[in-house]
Scaffold this motif. Sequence first.
Motif, PDB file in Angstrom:
ATOM      1  N   SER A 113       0.838  -1.215   0.000  1.00 43.22           N
ATOM      2  CA  SER A 113       0.000   0.000   0.000  1.00 43.22           C
ATOM      3  C   SER A 113       0.862   1.249   0.000  1.00 43.22           C
ATOM      4  N   ARG A 114       2.146   1.096   0.060  1.00 44.00           N
ATOM      5  CA  ARG A 114       3.056   2.234   0.165  1.00 44.00           C
ATOM      6  C   ARG A 114       3.604   2.671  -1.189  1.00 44.00           C
ATOM      7  N   ASN A 115       2.974   2.173  -2.256  1.00 38.71           N
ATOM      8  CA  ASN A 115       3.342   2.555  -3.612  1.00 38.71           C
ATOM      9  C   ASN A 115       2.610   3.840  -4.029  1.00 38.71           C
ATOM     10  N   PRO A 116       2.958   4.407  -5.187  1.00 39.86           N
ATOM     11  CA  PRO A 116       2.422   5.732  -5.577  1.00 39.86           C
ATOM     12  C   PRO A 116       0.900   5.815  -5.664  1.00 39.86           C
ATOM     13  N   THR A 117       0.239   4.765  -6.128  1.00 40.18           N
ATOM     14  CA  THR A 117      -1.221   4.785  -6.091  1.00 40.18           C
ATOM     15  C   THR A 117      -1.723   3.764  -5.060  1.00 40.18           C
ATOM     16  N   TRP A 118      -0.858   3.455  -4.104  1.00 39.04           N
ATOM     17  CA  TRP A 118      -1.211   2.692  -2.919  1.00 39.04           C
ATOM     18  C   TRP A 118      -1.593   1.244  -3.212  1.00 39.04           C
ATOM     19  N   SER A 119      -0.985   0.677  -4.266  1.00 44.54           N
ATOM     20  CA  SER A 119      -1.089  -0.772  -4.480  1.00 44.54           C
ATOM     21  C   SER A 119       0.117  -1.271  -5.261  1.00 44.54           C
ATOM     22  N   HIS A 120       0.277  -2.600  -5.241  1.00 44.32           N
ATOM     23  CA  HIS A 120       1.353  -3.288  -5.964  1.00 44.32           C
ATOM     24  C   HIS A 120       1.304  -3.035  -7.465  1.00 44.32           C
ATOM     25  N   LYS A 121       0.134  -2.649  -7.989  1.00 40.22           N
ATOM     26  CA  LYS A 121      -0.037  -2.488  -9.438  1.00 40.22           C
ATOM     27  C   LYS A 121       0.937  -1.473 -10.026  1.00 40.22           C
ATOM     28  N   ASP A 122       1.464  -0.586  -9.175  1.00 36.76           N
ATOM     29  CA  ASP A 122       2.389   0.424  -9.690  1.00 36.76           C
ATOM     30  C   ASP A 122       3.669  -0.194 -10.232  1.00 36.76           C
ATOM     31  N   ARG A 123       4.075  -1.317  -9.662  1.00 35.15           N
ATOM     32  CA  ARG A 123       5.284  -1.983 -10.175  1.00 35.15           C
ATOM     33  C   ARG A 123       5.053  -2.448 -11.607  1.00 35.15           C
ATOM     34  N   LEU A 124       3.867  -2.989 -11.860  1.00 36.43           N
ATOM     35  CA  LEU A 124       3.522  -3.433 -13.215  1.00 36.43           C
ATOM     36  C   LEU A 124       3.394  -2.248 -14.157  1.00 36.43           C
ATOM     37  N   ASN A 125       2.688  -1.213 -13.723  1.00 40.71           N
ATOM     38  CA  ASN A 125       2.385  -0.125 -14.652  1.00 40.71           C
ATOM     39  C   ASN A 125       3.595   0.733 -15.005  1.00 40.71           C
ATOM     40  N   ARG A 126       4.587   0.790 -14.125  1.00 42.66           N
ATOM     41  CA  ARG A 126       5.822   1.475 -14.522  1.00 42.66           C
ATOM     42  C   ARG A 126       6.406   0.775 -15.762  1.00 42.66           C
ATOM     43  N   VAL A 127       6.321  -0.543 -15.760  1.00 45.54           N
ATOM     44  CA  VAL A 127       6.909  -1.329 -16.854  1.00 45.54           C
ATOM     45  C   VAL A 127       6.037  -1.290 -18.108  1.00 45.54           C
ATOM     46  N   SER A 145     -11.714  -1.841 -12.740  1.00 43.32           N
ATOM     47  CA  SER A 145     -12.528  -0.969 -11.894  1.00 43.32           C
ATOM     48  C   SER A 145     -11.802  -0.613 -10.615  1.00 43.32           C
ATOM     49  N   GLY A 146     -10.496  -0.851 -10.585  1.00 46.79           N
ATOM     50  CA  GLY A 146      -9.851  -0.610  -9.310  1.00 46.79           C
ATOM     51  C   GLY A 146      -8.399  -0.234  -9.445  1.00 46.79           C
ATOM     52  N   ASN A 147      -7.579  -0.950  -8.687  1.00 45.50           N
ATOM     53  CA  ASN A 147      -6.173  -0.594  -8.546  1.00 45.50           C
ATOM     54  C   ASN A 147      -5.427  -0.509  -9.872  1.00 45.50           C
ATOM     55  N   HIS A 148      -5.688  -1.451 -10.769  1.00 46.16           N
ATOM     56  CA  HIS A 148      -4.938  -1.479 -12.013  1.00 46.16           C
ATOM     57  C   HIS A 148      -5.236  -0.231 -12.844  1.00 46.16           C
ATOM     58  N   GLY A 149      -6.509   0.121 -12.938  1.00 46.19           N
ATOM     59  CA  GLY A 149      -6.894   1.286 -13.723  1.00 46.19           C
ATOM     60  C   GLY A 149      -6.316   2.577 -13.167  1.00 46.19           C
ATOM     61  N   ALA A 150      -6.388   2.731 -11.860  1.00 44.80           N
ATOM     62  CA  ALA A 150      -5.869   3.954 -11.241  1.00 44.80           C
ATOM     63  C   ALA A 150      -4.366   4.065 -11.447  1.00 44.80           C
ATOM     64  N   SER A 151      -3.692   2.950 -11.304  1.00 42.56           N
ATOM     65  CA  SER A 151      -2.242   2.960 -11.478  1.00 42.56           C
ATOM     66  C   SER A 151      -1.867   3.271 -12.922  1.00 42.56           C
ATOM     67  N   ALA A 152      -2.574   2.647 -13.872  1.00 39.46           N
ATOM     68  CA  ALA A 152      -2.313   2.929 -15.284  1.00 39.46           C
ATOM     69  C   ALA A 152      -2.545   4.409 -15.578  1.00 39.46           C
ATOM     70  N   ALA A 153      -3.610   4.965 -15.004  1.00 38.22           N
ATOM     71  CA  ALA A 153      -3.925   6.382 -15.222  1.00 38.22           C
ATOM     72  C   ALA A 153      -2.818   7.278 -14.676  1.00 38.22           C
ATOM     73  N   ALA A 154      -2.299   6.946 -13.510  1.00 36.54           N
ATOM     74  CA  ALA A 154      -1.249   7.765 -12.893  1.00 36.54           C
ATOM     75  C   ALA A 154       0.037   7.727 -13.724  1.00 36.54           C
ATOM     76  N   VAL A 379       2.378 -11.042   1.275  1.00 39.96           N
ATOM     77  CA  VAL A 379       2.292  -9.793   0.537  1.00 39.96           C
ATOM     78  C   VAL A 379       0.917  -9.182   0.804  1.00 39.96           C
ATOM     79  N   ALA A 380       0.905  -7.913   1.249  1.00 42.20           N
ATOM     80  CA  ALA A 380      -0.354  -7.162   1.418  1.00 42.20           C
ATOM     81  C   ALA A 380      -0.384  -6.139   0.293  1.00 42.20           C
ATOM     82  N   THR A 381      -1.319  -6.300  -0.633  1.00 44.65           N
ATOM     83  CA  THR A 381      -1.207  -5.631  -1.919  1.00 44.65           C
ATOM     84  C   THR A 381      -1.676  -4.181  -1.947  1.00 44.65           C
ATOM     85  N   SER A 382      -2.542  -3.772  -0.997  1.00 51.72           N
ATOM     86  CA  SER A 382      -3.244  -2.506  -1.234  1.00 51.72           C
ATOM     87  C   SER A 382      -3.862  -1.941   0.037  1.00 51.72           C
TER      88      SER A 382
END
Lengths: 416, 416
Positions: A113-127, A145-154, A379-382
């Motif tokens: 939850s300590r990633n830029p959009t507060w989920s693990h998805k940020d590691r994927l979306n940087r790549v 509808s959730g973490n992946h979309g927000a991270s991709a948007a950021a 792992v606590a994802t979000s």
Amino acid sequence: MDRWGTLRLPIVIDSASVATGQRSLGDPDVRYSLWPPLSHGCPQTSSPDVSYPVEVDYDYGRIPTDFLTGQTAFGAGLERWAPLLPPLAAPGLGEGDTPLLEIGEGLYVKDESRNPTWSHKDRLNRVTTSAAVAMGAPGVVVASSGNHGASAAAYAARAGLRCVVLTSPELPPAVAAFLSAYGAVVLPMPTEARWPLAERISDEFGFHPVSNLTPFHTGHSFGAEGYKTVAYEIAAELGVPGAVFVPTGYGELLFGVWKGFIELCRLGLTDRVPRLFSCEPAAGGPLAAALRQGVPATRVTVGATDAYGIDCAVNGYRGVLAVAESDGRALLVDDAEMRAAQAELAAQGMWVELSAAAGLAGLRTLSDAEMVEGPVVCVATSSGFKDTGGFPSALAPLDGSWEPARERLRAAGIGS
Amino acid sequence: MDRWGTLRLPIVIDSASVATGQRSLGDPDVRYSLWPPLSHGCPQTSSPDVSYPVEVDYDYGRIPTDFLTGQTAFGAGLERWAPLLPPLAAPGLGEGDTPLLEIGEGLYVKDESRNPTWSHKDRLNRVTTSAAVAMGAPGVVVASSGNHGASAAAYAARAGLRCVVLTSPELPPAVAAFLSAYGAVVLPMPTEARWPLAERISDEFGFHPVSNLTPFHTGHSFGAEGYKTVAYEIAAELGVPGAVFVPTGYGELLFGVWKGFIELCRLGLTDRVPRLFSCEPAAGGPLAAALRQGVPATRVTVGATDAYGIDCAVNGYRGVLAVAESDGRALLVDDAEMRAAQAELAAQGMWVELSAAAGLAGLRTLSDAEMVEGPVVCVATSSGFKDTGGFPSALAPLDGSWEPARERLRAAGIGS
């Protein structure tokens, strides 16, 4: 197969990456060039009955011997591991370097939850955003509808790309605000319409697709590479644990963590690989079903669960590989078990999304006889803010005088 | 004055801290022992008209010359700076080490939403909860409807202490869930009733008060020390910036950042101190008013603002010191300016609470003639999830067919 190459050539990225190409998970001898990322899995080994993903291969001989422990020249966060990632062409948001908190003797929680959009998805979306930048795409399109979309948007915003997020129609206002804040175009629509429309937007406008486009999950061919950094960080800080428990939807995180540990071991930087435990909602559990049936991927009916972040009807072959090859297990956890794990984490100061508690919930389902060797990482994802319901009803307000307040405290065991 | 000493003696903490005692901000010659933390400001220099806080003093001669740049033996996050903090007796949650992201030429944002409860308050609460642990208190009590309360609840949980949070009666369900998740006892009541009740709970049950108890703000005497680590991290990563813009409520963060830079300069580890710009909501702005009036603290009427995290009616003397001594300025930003800054940050991939955008909003109010020397750091204090309203109304769902989706995209400038 070559969906992008005819549109535009990849920008040459000056990068520390030693990535050499793509390789089929259906048959490791089937190889492709690194560009373009194969957005529909491996075309040679896939069939209507099964979709095999591809993964990224590297020139491992060029990895320095102090890769894991040295203060590298590459930077912090994901940059630190740049040689074993696809080229990081998109600017970062300081993703990665999340804390590993000990909550019991030899029991650790990786707080994503300590990633830029507060989920693990940020590691994927940087790549994956980096892939979009390298391909010269004007934008990215994602069904989520959730973490992946927000991270991709950021990450799209940070890279100056447009982003289209295809969401479910029941999007709560707070999540709509989250997605929209980054300037993404949010299009709510029936769930089953989202994937064909993502494909169409990709075809018509050259938007880079960063979510899955195949019947069984293959996802973006570079995405799981970003998750490897979870393994690298754990190994650098703690060494190799005995087991890792991973909240599991399509299994990309699970596979990424496994692949990261495999790489370190093959490089001779570590001497073993942890057992990987997938933790799916008991209401569905396609990975557990696929392993039971001995098939690479399957489909299940998903019943009611509040763990909306991981309630998948189909699995991907990546998760099968990670669990089977690591001598792991596919665990199922029900909502009550996830709520108990969520409460256990909160009692240690970590408020996580219900889905994010599935890892610890999985560990807690093991009997004494099944108990694994430590140390153990869950792992606590979000963040807990990602849950959109199940909040308690409003607390009755007090008038501010002492006696009613004292009574409320006494009921909570304070001053009784 | 000695509210705690008669109840129990502080536990002796084996700590890297070189803290030596407390010192009045009203008169630096007025000194107190380190324990107990003075929960009502400086009793000698304060009067009914003004409350002066105390600060923590240190044996600066014992600070190693590589304090700022060395890989210290103390650890990561706040531990890294343990010598210049009060003893860290409470366990941490991996607070601090937040990213500094460049969003323009020489313009950086310190993203404090990356802390354990997703705000800067975690730096304070690690320190104040440590004081509660050191004092042997069974719990902490805090008056807050937002970030401070949630952070106190998380750190209390991690330390095995009880926590009572006195909130406003209009607490939204998501925030109530946030506060309650950590096991805190949440008591909603009229705002003005909260401080006397906090005092009473502290008196009756020996709970350690971690929020303010004086007419003008003094707060916890150790709290601002935790915020110094923001300055240390900036200096270690970037060097000393020309100016720092800080969202300002009671001014504890503002003071902490200033004090951190002052210490580094006095230690000879840096050669200057940045100008500190306080950024308060234009609807109130007690610090700006106090500076205008030439008084240590004052009271203003607070009009309507959505920046609920920093809409204070009184200031504290700490903020006056930070702005005046650093040749800074007290800026006022209205909600429209904060919304514009919020959008600017989101366009760079950072979704922050409205209050958290006040720093960048303040910078943007400066005319060309007023522009400061760079580099400039704006502190963004908290995540967008902390806002509890102002979300856009629901988006009209699509049916999933191409033409209506295409129309929506065209309206957003995609494929037009």
